[in-house]
Motif scaffolding. Structure first.
Motif, PDB file in Angstrom:
ATOM      1  N   ALA A  66       0.846  -1.197   0.000  1.00 44.46           N
ATOM      2  CA  ALA A  66       0.000   0.000   0.000  1.00 44.46           C
ATOM      3  C   ALA A  66       0.878   1.243   0.000  1.00 44.46           C
ATOM      4  CB  ALA A  66      -0.909  -0.002   1.219  1.00 44.46           C
ATOM      5  N   ARG A  67       0.524   2.188  -0.866  1.00 48.29           N
ATOM      6  CA  ARG A  67       1.307   3.411  -0.961  1.00 48.29           C
ATOM      7  C   ARG A  67       0.377   4.601  -1.098  1.00 48.29           C
ATOM      8  NH1 ARG A  67       4.937   2.064  -5.890  1.00 48.29           N
ATOM      9  NH2 ARG A  67       3.451   0.382  -6.157  1.00 48.29           N
ATOM     10  N   ILE A  68       0.917   5.776  -0.795  1.00 50.25           N
ATOM     11  CA  ILE A  68       0.138   6.992  -0.922  1.00 50.25           C
ATOM     12  C   ILE A  68       0.000   7.354  -2.403  1.00 50.25           C
ATOM     13  CG2 ILE A  68       0.823   7.898   1.318  1.00 50.25           C
ATOM     14  CD1 ILE A  68       2.864   9.643  -0.106  1.00 50.25           C
ATOM     15  N   PRO A  69      -1.025   8.128  -2.750  1.00 47.23           N
ATOM     16  CA  PRO A  69      -1.146   8.615  -4.128  1.00 47.23           C
ATOM     17  C   PRO A  69       0.076   9.461  -4.484  1.00 47.23           C
ATOM     18  CG  PRO A  69      -3.168   8.980  -2.895  1.00 47.23           C
ATOM     19  CD  PRO A  69      -2.140   8.546  -1.893  1.00 47.23           C
ATOM     20  N   PRO A  70       0.488   9.461  -5.752  1.00 45.27           N
ATOM     21  CA  PRO A  70       1.693  10.199  -6.148  1.00 45.27           C
ATOM     22  C   PRO A  70       1.678  11.671  -5.756  1.00 45.27           C
ATOM     23  CG  PRO A  70       1.016   8.727  -7.910  1.00 45.27           C
ATOM     24  CD  PRO A  70      -0.064   8.662  -6.859  1.00 45.27           C
ATOM     25  N   PHE A  71       0.515  12.335  -5.860  1.00 46.30           N
ATOM     26  CA  PHE A  71       0.505  13.771  -5.555  1.00 46.30           C
ATOM     27  C   PHE A  71       0.802  14.013  -4.078  1.00 46.30           C
ATOM     28  CE2 PHE A  71      -3.855  12.721  -4.447  1.00 46.30           C
ATOM     29  CZ  PHE A  71      -4.166  13.572  -3.404  1.00 46.30           C
ATOM     30  N   VAL A  72       0.378  13.103  -3.197  1.00 44.65           N
ATOM     31  CA  VAL A  72       0.691  13.242  -1.766  1.00 44.65           C
ATOM     32  C   VAL A  72       2.180  13.018  -1.535  1.00 44.65           C
ATOM     33  CG1 VAL A  72       0.210  12.386   0.553  1.00 44.65           C
ATOM     34  CG2 VAL A  72      -1.634  12.514  -1.129  1.00 44.65           C
ATOM     35  N   TYR A  73       2.745  12.051  -2.259  1.00 46.19           N
ATOM     36  CA  TYR A  73       4.189  11.790  -2.165  1.00 46.19           C
ATOM     37  C   TYR A  73       4.970  13.049  -2.505  1.00 46.19           C
ATOM     38  CZ  TYR A  73       8.748   9.647  -3.179  1.00 46.19           C
ATOM     39  OH  TYR A  73      10.083   9.333  -3.193  1.00 46.19           O
ATOM     40  N   TRP A  74       4.607  13.693  -3.615  1.00 52.02           N
ATOM     41  CA  TRP A  74       5.378  14.849  -4.063  1.00 52.02           C
ATOM     42  C   TRP A  74       5.153  16.060  -3.164  1.00 52.02           C
ATOM     43  CZ3 TRP A  74       9.243  13.495  -6.751  1.00 52.02           C
ATOM     44  CH2 TRP A  74       9.159  12.408  -7.627  1.00 52.02           C
ATOM     45  N   ILE A  75       3.955  16.211  -2.618  1.00 53.42           N
ATOM     46  CA  ILE A  75       3.718  17.287  -1.650  1.00 53.42           C
ATOM     47  C   ILE A  75       4.558  17.055  -0.394  1.00 53.42           C
ATOM     48  CG2 ILE A  75       2.013  18.297  -0.079  1.00 53.42           C
ATOM     49  CD1 ILE A  75      -0.088  17.842  -2.293  1.00 53.42           C
ATOM     50  N   SER A  76       4.563  15.804   0.086  1.00 51.46           N
ATOM     51  CA  SER A  76       5.357  15.464   1.267  1.00 51.46           C
ATOM     52  C   SER A  76       6.840  15.692   0.998  1.00 51.46           C
ATOM     53  CB  SER A  76       5.117  13.999   1.657  1.00 51.46           C
ATOM     54  OG  SER A  76       3.748  13.772   1.914  1.00 51.46           O
ATOM     55  N   LYS A  77       7.273  15.344  -0.208  1.00 51.61           N
ATOM     56  CA  LYS A  77       8.674  15.553  -0.575  1.00 51.61           C
ATOM     57  C   LYS A  77       9.020  17.040  -0.543  1.00 51.61           C
ATOM     58  CE  LYS A  77      11.968  15.088  -4.338  1.00 51.61           C
ATOM     59  NZ  LYS A  77      12.296  14.473  -5.635  1.00 51.61           N
ATOM     60  N   ALA A  78       8.118  17.892  -1.034  1.00 48.83           N
ATOM     61  CA  ALA A  78       8.364  19.332  -1.030  1.00 48.83           C
ATOM     62  C   ALA A  78       8.537  19.856   0.390  1.00 48.83           C
ATOM     63  CB  ALA A  78       7.213  20.058  -1.721  1.00 48.83           C
ATOM     64  N   ILE A  79       7.761  19.304   1.326  1.00 49.25           N
ATOM     65  CA  ILE A  79       7.884  19.708   2.731  1.00 49.25           C
ATOM     66  C   ILE A  79       9.240  19.287   3.285  1.00 49.25           C
ATOM     67  CG2 ILE A  79       6.976  19.323   5.055  1.00 49.25           C
ATOM     68  CD1 ILE A  79       4.191  18.984   3.730  1.00 49.25           C
ATOM     69  N   VAL A  80       9.660  18.051   2.962  1.00 46.51           N
ATOM     70  CA  VAL A  80      10.964  17.552   3.427  1.00 46.51           C
ATOM     71  C   VAL A  80      12.090  18.403   2.853  1.00 46.51           C
ATOM     72  CG1 VAL A  80      12.589  15.624   3.318  1.00 46.51           C
ATOM     73  CG2 VAL A  80      10.175  15.190   3.787  1.00 46.51           C
ATOM     74  N   VAL A  81      12.017  18.713   1.553  1.00 39.58           N
ATOM     75  CA  VAL A  81      13.046  19.530   0.909  1.00 39.58           C
ATOM     76  C   VAL A  81      13.149  20.895   1.588  1.00 39.58           C
ATOM     77  CG1 VAL A  81      13.593  20.801  -1.212  1.00 39.58           C
ATOM     78  CG2 VAL A  81      12.986  18.375  -1.322  1.00 39.58           C
ATOM     79  N   THR A  82      12.014  21.497   1.898  1.00 39.73           N
ATOM     80  CA  THR A  82      12.016  22.790   2.587  1.00 39.73           C
ATOM     81  C   THR A  82      12.708  22.687   3.939  1.00 39.73           C
ATOM     82  OG1 THR A  82       9.959  23.443   1.489  1.00 39.73           O
ATOM     83  CG2 THR A  82      10.577  24.645   3.490  1.00 39.73           C
ATOM     84  N   GLY A  83      12.391  21.612   4.682  1.00 38.34           N
ATOM     85  CA  GLY A  83      13.030  21.406   5.980  1.00 38.34           C
ATOM     86  C   GLY A  83      14.530  21.218   5.875  1.00 38.34           C
ATOM     87  N   LEU A  84      14.971  20.467   4.863  1.00 34.59           N
ATOM     88  CA  LEU A  84      16.404  20.257   4.671  1.00 34.59           C
ATOM     89  C   LEU A  84      17.118  21.567   4.350  1.00 34.59           C
ATOM     90  CD1 LEU A  84      16.345  16.940   2.584  1.00 34.59           C
ATOM     91  CD2 LEU A  84      17.198  17.211   4.918  1.00 34.59           C
ATOM     92  N   LYS A  85      16.471  22.386   3.559  1.00 37.04           N
ATOM     93  CA  LYS A  85      17.082  23.659   3.179  1.00 37.04           C
ATOM     94  C   LYS A  85      17.145  24.632   4.356  1.00 37.04           C
ATOM     95  CE  LYS A  85      15.885  23.605  -1.753  1.00 37.04           C
ATOM     96  NZ  LYS A  85      15.073  24.248  -2.823  1.00 37.04           N
ATOM     97  N   VAL A  86      16.115  24.609   5.193  1.00 39.42           N
ATOM     98  CA  VAL A  86      16.037  25.568   6.301  1.00 39.42           C
ATOM     99  C   VAL A  86      16.919  25.141   7.471  1.00 39.42           C
ATOM    100  CG1 VAL A  86      14.507  26.565   8.047  1.00 39.42           C
ATOM    101  CG2 VAL A  86      13.733  26.381   5.673  1.00 39.42           C
ATOM    102  N   PHE A  87      16.875  23.851   7.832  1.00 38.95           N
ATOM    103  CA  PHE A  87      17.505  23.409   9.072  1.00 38.95           C
ATOM    104  C   PHE A  87      18.852  22.715   8.885  1.00 38.95           C
ATOM    105  CE2 PHE A  87      12.893  23.419  10.005  1.00 38.95           C
ATOM    106  CZ  PHE A  87      12.897  24.392  10.991  1.00 38.95           C
TER     107      PHE A  87
END
Length: 199
Positions: free
Chosen positions: A5-26
């Motif tokens: 079972a996996r999340i829909p692709p659009f949720v994956y990419w939204i979640s990835k964008a949040i992770v990328v933002t966190g990596l850049k900030v912190f």
């Protein structure tokens, strides 16, 4: 819920964008060698392993949607297990020949997907690249998939540099054995890691 079972692709990419933002900030996150990643087709990433966050960081560092293996014990927690499944993880029983996990791992690149594998099998306690296990080479040869070496150069500490380095793809040849392909991969990972010091 099944282990596939996996999340829909659009949720994956939204979640990835949040992770990328966190990596850049912190973290002073930097990606080197992204051009070495094939844009499509079967692919394995073979990486050193220094943190439980490694799969997330590799996923954030590439434009490919990745899947990865996680130790079976993590799936005993309903919350953690569900989270891992949704984000593309499937369980592997370490310390034994888990043929079910191996078959699933082979099927992902065989069908054009992208799989993250940590050849050391567990996190390094010293940060140095340890001895690799032949499973990653077996998967690559069975799936006829190239392996992109990856080195994560830490530490995972606030506002300190975290660099992800991707090397040139290693394409299994008819002359390769699991041992020879594994040796090429581990050598590449160590070279990438050493090149990343001070990055």
């Amino acid at each position: 819920m099944t282990e596939d079972a996996r999340i829909p692709p659009f949720v994956y990419w939204i979640s990835k964008a949040i992770v990328v933002t966190g990596l850049k900030v912190f973290l002073r996150w930097k990606v080197v060698g992204r051009e070495n990643i094939p844009k499509s087709g079967p692919l394995l990433f073979g990486s050193n392993h220094i943190s439980n966050f490694d799969p997330i960081v590799i996923g954030a560092s590439t434009n490919r949607q990745v899947r990865f293996m996680a130790k079976h014990e993590l799936f005993k927690s309903p919350i953690i297990g569900r989270f891992l499944q949704y984000f593309g993880a499937f369980s592997v029983r370490r310390g034994m020949q888990d043929t079910t996990a191996i078959r699933q791992a082979i099927s992902i690149p065989h069908h054009g997907g992208c799989l993250v594998v940590f050849p050391e099998g567990s996190r390094s306690k010293t940060g140095e690249v340890g001895k690799g296990l032949p499973g990653v080479a077996l998967i690559a040869r069975k799936a006829n998939a190239p392996i992109v070496p990856v080195a994560i150069v830490g530490p995972y500490q606030w506002f300190k540099p975290l660099t992800v380095r991707f090397g040139q793809p290693l394409t299994p040849s008819p002359d390769d054995t699991n041992e020879s392909l594994l040796e090429k991969l581990m050598t590449s990972i160590r070279q990438l890691k050493n090149a990343g010091h001070g990055a």
